[in-house]
Scaffold this motif. Structure first.
Motif, PDB file in Angstrom:
ATOM      1  N   THR A 634     -84.521  20.577 -33.454  1.00  0.00           N
ATOM      2  CA  THR A 634     -85.620  20.069 -31.684  1.00  0.00           C
ATOM      3  C   THR A 634     -85.416  19.459 -31.745  1.00  0.00           C
ATOM      4  OG1 THR A 634     -87.661  19.348 -33.603  1.00  0.00           O
ATOM      5  CG2 THR A 634     -87.726  21.848 -32.317  1.00  0.00           C
ATOM      6  N   ASP A 635     -85.133  18.266 -31.537  1.00  0.00           N
ATOM      7  CA  ASP A 635     -84.379  16.410 -31.508  1.00  0.00           C
ATOM      8  C   ASP A 635     -82.744  16.815 -31.225  1.00  0.00           C
ATOM      9  OD1 ASP A 635     -82.833  16.531 -34.167  1.00  0.00           O
ATOM     10  OD2 ASP A 635     -84.119  14.851 -34.474  1.00  0.00           O
ATOM     11  N   CYS A 636     -82.513  17.951 -31.553  1.00  0.00           N
ATOM     12  CA  CYS A 636     -80.769  17.965 -30.947  1.00  0.00           C
ATOM     13  C   CYS A 636     -80.908  18.668 -29.449  1.00  0.00           C
ATOM     14  CB  CYS A 636     -80.253  18.772 -31.348  1.00  0.00           C
ATOM     15  SG  CYS A 636     -78.511  19.125 -31.421  1.00  0.00           S
ATOM     16  N   SER A 637     -79.991  18.293 -28.710  1.00  0.00           N
ATOM     17  CA  SER A 637     -80.136  18.103 -26.912  1.00  0.00           C
ATOM     18  C   SER A 637     -78.380  18.868 -26.886  1.00  0.00           C
ATOM     19  CB  SER A 637     -80.782  17.504 -26.155  1.00  0.00           C
ATOM     20  OG  SER A 637     -81.222  17.231 -26.321  1.00  0.00           O
ATOM     21  N   GLY A 638     -77.828  19.370 -27.381  1.00  0.00           N
ATOM     22  CA  GLY A 638     -76.783  19.791 -26.807  1.00  0.00           C
ATOM     23  C   GLY A 638     -75.748  20.861 -28.133  1.00  0.00           C
ATOM     24  N   GLY A 639     -75.071  21.307 -28.329  1.00  0.00           N
ATOM     25  CA  GLY A 639     -74.196  21.861 -28.551  1.00  0.00           C
ATOM     26  C   GLY A 639     -72.641  22.516 -27.675  1.00  0.00           C
ATOM     27  N   LEU A 640     -71.611  21.681 -27.873  1.00  0.00           N
ATOM     28  CA  LEU A 640     -70.600  22.003 -27.345  1.00  0.00           C
ATOM     29  C   LEU A 640     -69.257  22.313 -27.883  1.00  0.00           C
ATOM     30  CD1 LEU A 640     -70.931  19.388 -23.891  1.00  0.00           C
ATOM     31  CD2 LEU A 640     -71.640  21.699 -24.055  1.00  0.00           C
ATOM     32  N   PHE A 641     -68.618  23.295 -28.150  1.00  0.00           N
ATOM     33  CA  PHE A 641     -67.763  23.682 -29.551  1.00  0.00           C
ATOM     34  C   PHE A 641     -66.033  23.030 -28.363  1.00  0.00           C
ATOM     35  CE2 PHE A 641     -68.480  27.741 -27.461  1.00  0.00           C
ATOM     36  CZ  PHE A 641     -67.077  28.032 -26.903  1.00  0.00           C
ATOM     37  N   TRP A 642     -65.381  23.043 -28.915  1.00  0.00           N
ATOM     38  CA  TRP A 642     -63.800  22.626 -28.675  1.00  0.00           C
ATOM     39  C   TRP A 642     -63.026  23.748 -28.734  1.00  0.00           C
ATOM     40  CZ3 TRP A 642     -62.046  18.800 -25.625  1.00  0.00           C
ATOM     41  CH2 TRP A 642     -60.200  19.072 -25.521  1.00  0.00           C
ATOM     42  N   MET A 643     -62.531  24.389 -28.592  1.00  0.00           N
ATOM     43  CA  MET A 643     -62.464  23.824 -27.262  1.00  0.00           C
ATOM     44  C   MET A 643     -63.142  25.612 -27.004  1.00  0.00           C
ATOM     45  SD  MET A 643     -58.881  24.048 -26.022  1.00  0.00           S
ATOM     46  CE  MET A 643     -57.636  25.568 -26.449  1.00  0.00           C
ATOM     47  N   TYR A 644     -63.343  25.922 -24.747  1.00  0.00           N
ATOM     48  CA  TYR A 644     -64.073  27.101 -24.803  1.00  0.00           C
ATOM     49  C   TYR A 644     -62.615  27.840 -24.128  1.00  0.00           C
ATOM     50  CZ  TYR A 644     -65.745  30.699 -20.775  1.00  0.00           C
ATOM     51  OH  TYR A 644     -65.046  31.447 -19.813  1.00  0.00           O
TER      52      TYR A 644
END
Length: 851
Positions: A634-644
């Motif tokens: 709950t203290d994490c605000s993002g997950g963007l994987f490499w790559m779309y």
């Protein structure tokens, strides 16, 4: 303004690189060797069209294109100015993007030299135009020829590049153009070059509306629903920049702004005033009651208003191109989590978001040929996968308007890097700093009105590299590029779009960039790029990473079989062969086979179809599990994987391949990003379930939870009712984990009825590799087969636990879900899009994976 487009009817030829601008007369006199072209045009496009080269993204043909870097390329256009153009008081020639070193001539007169693909060449030319035919001549090169070994000495070992397959060039840091064109781990060396934007004449009478800045200063949310309804109030502002051309006299003018929504005019603002010579800035402020707000995907509707701006002076009216505006506010929350850690969270309209999605790279190695349709398809696929963010990576390009417009309309937030990646840059050189300044001024002004744009970022990985280089070389004093990211960028962003936060780099935050305690991080060396193979292929590694925002990490998997066939172009598949390996990511390093062997089967003896299936499932497992792990915290605000997405066909990081085929992993990512979901993990002998509701509606649902054996014979469960408030993420349920055999069953939480129309996805906690589980042989049944206009819908069910249920259909088909697991007795409804005329019930043959 009157605009005369000059995109059609060009001719292009090449000469030796030594043919500089001084040879323009000889080139103009040539009568042979010209190829037809239209703009935007990269030189590879007419070369392919005329058969001079093969498509560089097929087989190994990109090696055969390297000679193009050692030529000068000449574009010629003959045109006759229109009557409207000639009647105006001022005419400007605009070339939107030149890649990368360019000399521009009009009727034999050199207008100037331009050395950036990232901002336009613009010059007043009325006095140079003549009646009848006019000739525009442009010389361009790939941009490296001016920089020699002496220039490079101080950058030795300070420019990141993959040297295999001739990928990478240290000289790239001097060329203000897309860096990826010289090769990256995921893309070939196809050095771009050409006139890669529109060319036109812009004609004006008394004045020009140079820019309009439309933004939201504050919002006050109404009650109920997703807060997009009639009780919202927004303070909006417009700044209009008008250039009045008379050198010493003012003129009277009427400035008007109209705002419409869904085709209906809702607001008109106007001012009558004198316009002074030169630049004028006209401000409008308004409090809009009943404002429709722009929300990220799954949080509400991405509502957009249309803005019309005009300025009238006597008998003349100048209009600015209409554009769409989203009413929303953006904040970057870095509040303390505890005495040692801080959040890194994007707030939209005051609501904290979890940014879920992927990193975006140019959608073609020859980026000039990316169509609006391709942008639209890619962004819509991101929306359907429940993304709400794409990060535009700093080694690519500031994308075309079509990309940002698609993101606006689909609720996809954009993290926008400035175009610097993995290197020191020579910003101690005055000319380089000036190029960067003009680039940043132009791009911040061009993109700021897009509701999707929520963060400007200085670069990709350069501050992290500063830290690592300094640790290895304590006497290091030169941090080339720091002026760009630490001084120029924050000042320009603050001046041109202060409503959009600025972040110095990615990763960044804390004493050492790329830490867990604050800012964003790139999670590579402890996972996919670890020297230990087990760390790369074990999904539970992601449970241990305490980052506040993960902006890069990844796992490699194959593209679809039809795409592999496309780039093999008739050559037989051979996983050890030249073509396969050239189209294999340089960081793969046998990870795909190791993942297959850990989770499914021995990889060596697999046929191609089984190899692609297992490899795709492994990539799906790693992406799905990791995204859930980040959302669980709950203290994490993002997950963007490499790559779309991809720039060519490759066994690589993406979930959408170059041919726009959904890879198997796409479906895992879609489920992991679902807006309303349950995520289970073991904590101190208990099963703790995080409930997530990203919508603006409160949800209450009945849950069944407990343990079930894979064959369905043992089912130890309980029931409860839980509420998931709007825009919430927290513990929904915790229960004791019974002593059971992990190979025989799994723990789960599955929803029954709920008070919202939104589907609530279940949580399943299955321990161990699939190949080690004692899975029963499922009987899969299909029922409820119906045709819905263009689509097909059916329900598939299983008597026992079924893993990776799929249907063996053509890989160009798009399904609402596939490669999913079913608990004993569970069913799922699936839609096949656009298949009502080609698919019948007899072709729906569900199957599960049993290694």
């Amino acid at each position: 303004m009157y605009k005369m487009t000059l995109n059609d009817g060009w001719a292009v030829c090449f000469e030796d690189l030594s043919w500089g601008a001084d040879r323009h007369g000889e080139v103009t006199g040539r009568t042979d060797g010209w190829m037809e072209a239209s703009l935007p045009c990269d030189i590879h496009m007419p070369l392919i069209e005329t058969g001079v080269i093969e498509e560089p993204l097929v087989k190994d043909h990109f090696f055969d294109c390297e000679w193009t870097e050692h030529k000068s390329w000449w574009f010629r256009k003959t045109f006759r100015p229109s009557v409207e153009t000639c009647s105006m008081n001022r005419v400007e020639l605009v070339l939107e993007s030149l890649d990368a070193e360019a000399d521009i001539f009009l009727n034999g007169i050199m207008l100037g030299h331009h050395r950036s693909a990232f901002y336009p060449f613009r010059q007043e030319v009325k006095s140079l135009l003549r009646e009848g035919d006019n000739e525009l001549l442009v010389r361009v090169t790939s941009g490296l020829e001016a920089y020699d070994g002496e220039d490079m000495t101080r950058f030795k070992d300070r420019v990141g590049m993959e040297k295999a397959h001739n990928r990478g060039d240290i000289r790239r840091i001097f060329a203000r153009k897309p860096q990826y064109g010289f090769g990256w781990d995921w893309g070939p060396r196809v050095a771009t070059c050409g006139i890669v934007g529109d060319v036109y004449l812009a004609a004006y009478d008394d004045l020009a509306i140079r820019q309009v800045h439309a933004f939201t200063e504050s919002v006050s949310l109404g009650k109920g629903g997703d807060n997009s309804g009639g009780a919202n109030e927004a303070n909006i502002r417009f700044e209009v920049e008008v250039e009045q051309f008379h050198p010493f006299a003012s003129i009277e003018a009427h400035v008007e702004i109209r705002l419409s929504f869904a085709g209906e005019s809702i607001l008109t603002l106007s001012k009558s005033m004198p316009l002074h010579s030169g630049l004028n800035f006209v401000d409008f402020r308004y409090t809009l009651t009943g404002a429709k707000l722009w929300w990220p995907n799954d949080m509400g509707s991405p509502d957009l208003y249309t803005v019309f701006v005009s300025v009238s002076t006597g008998g003349h009216t100048a209009s600015y191109p209409s554009f769409e505006m989203g009413i929303r506010t953006i904040e970057l929350n870095q509040n303390p989590v505890n005495e040692n850690e801080r959040l890194f969270a994007i707030h939209v309209n005051g609501v904290r978001t979890f940014c879920k999605g992927g990193n975006w790279v140019p959608a073609d190695s020859v980026y000039a040929r990316i169509t609006e349709e391709k942008y639209k398809s890619l962004v819509e696929e991101a929306k359907e996968a429940h993304f709400n963010m794409l990060r535009v990576w700093g080694g690519g390009l500031y994308e075309k308007n079509a990309f940002y417009e698609a993101c606006d309309r689909n609720g996809i937030m954009v993290w926008q890097d400035f175009m610097f990646a993995c290197a020191l840059y020579p910003d101690d050189l005055e000319w380089f700093q000036e190029e960067v300044r003009q680039e940043m001024e132009y791009q911040t002004s061009r993109l700021r009105n897009h509701a999707s744009l929520v963060l400007w970022c200085g670069n990709n990985e350069n501050h992290w590299n500063f830290d690592m280089w300094k640790a290895a070389n304590p006497d290091e004093s030169f941090v080339g590029g720091a002026v760009c990211y630490n001084e120029l960028a924050p000042r320009i962003v603050r001046r041109n779009c202060p409503e959009i936060p600025y972040w110095n780099s990615s990763p960044y935050g804390g004493e050492h960039p790329n830490g867990e305690d604050r800012g964003d991080c790139h999670y590579w060396f402890d996972a996919m790029m670890s020297p230990e193979m087990a760390n790369r292929i074990t999904p539970e590694r992601y449970d241990g990473w305490n980052a506040k925002f993960v902006s890069e990490y990844g796992y490699i998997g194959p593209c679809r079989k039809s795409t592999i066939e496309r780039f093999h172009a008739g050559e037989p598949f051979n996983r050890e062969g030249r073509i396969w390996q050239l189209h294999n990511n340089l960081f793969e390093k046998d990870t795909v086979a190791a993942g297959i062997e850990m989770h499914y089967a021995d990889a060596g003896g697999l046929d191609v179809d089984r190899y692609l299936l297992y490899a795709g499932l492994c990539q799906g497992l790693m992406y799905g599990y990791s995204l859930e792990a980040f959302r669980y915290r709950t203290d994490c605000s993002g997950g963007l994987f490499w790559m779309y997405n991809d720039c060519w066909g490759e066994i690589g990081w993406s979930v959408i391949d170059y041919e726009l085929r959904r890879k198997i992993s796409w479906y895992f990512v879609k489920r992991a990003c679902a807006p309303v979901t349950l995520i289970a993990r073991e904590v101190d002998g208990n099963i703790r379930v995080i409930g997530i509701n990203e919508t603006g509606k409160d949800i209450r649902c009945e849950l069944e939870y407990g343990y079930v054996s894979f064959d369905g014979r043992i089912r130890s469960t309980s029931k409860t009712s839980v509420g998931l408030p709007a825009y919430s993420r927290g513990v929904a349920l915790e229960f004791a984990k019974e002593e059971t055999n992990r190979k025989e069953g799994c723990w789960f939480v599955t929803p029954g009825t709920n008070t919202a129309a939104t589907e609530v996805l279940p949580a399943v906690l299955r321990e161990g590799a699939v190949r080690d589980l004692n899975l029963a042989s499922p009987t899969l049944t299909v029922r409820g087969f119906i045709r819905l206009k263009e689509d097909i819908q059916f329900t598939v069910g299983s008597d026992v636990y079924a893993h990776a249920v799929h249907f063996g259909l053509s890989d160009h088909l798009r399904l609402s879900d596939e490669y999913f697991d079913l608990l004993p007795g569970q069913s799922r409804t699936v839609t096949i899009y656009g298949a009502s005329d080609i698919i019948g019930l007899e072709q729906i043959q569900p199957r599960a994976v049993q290694p």
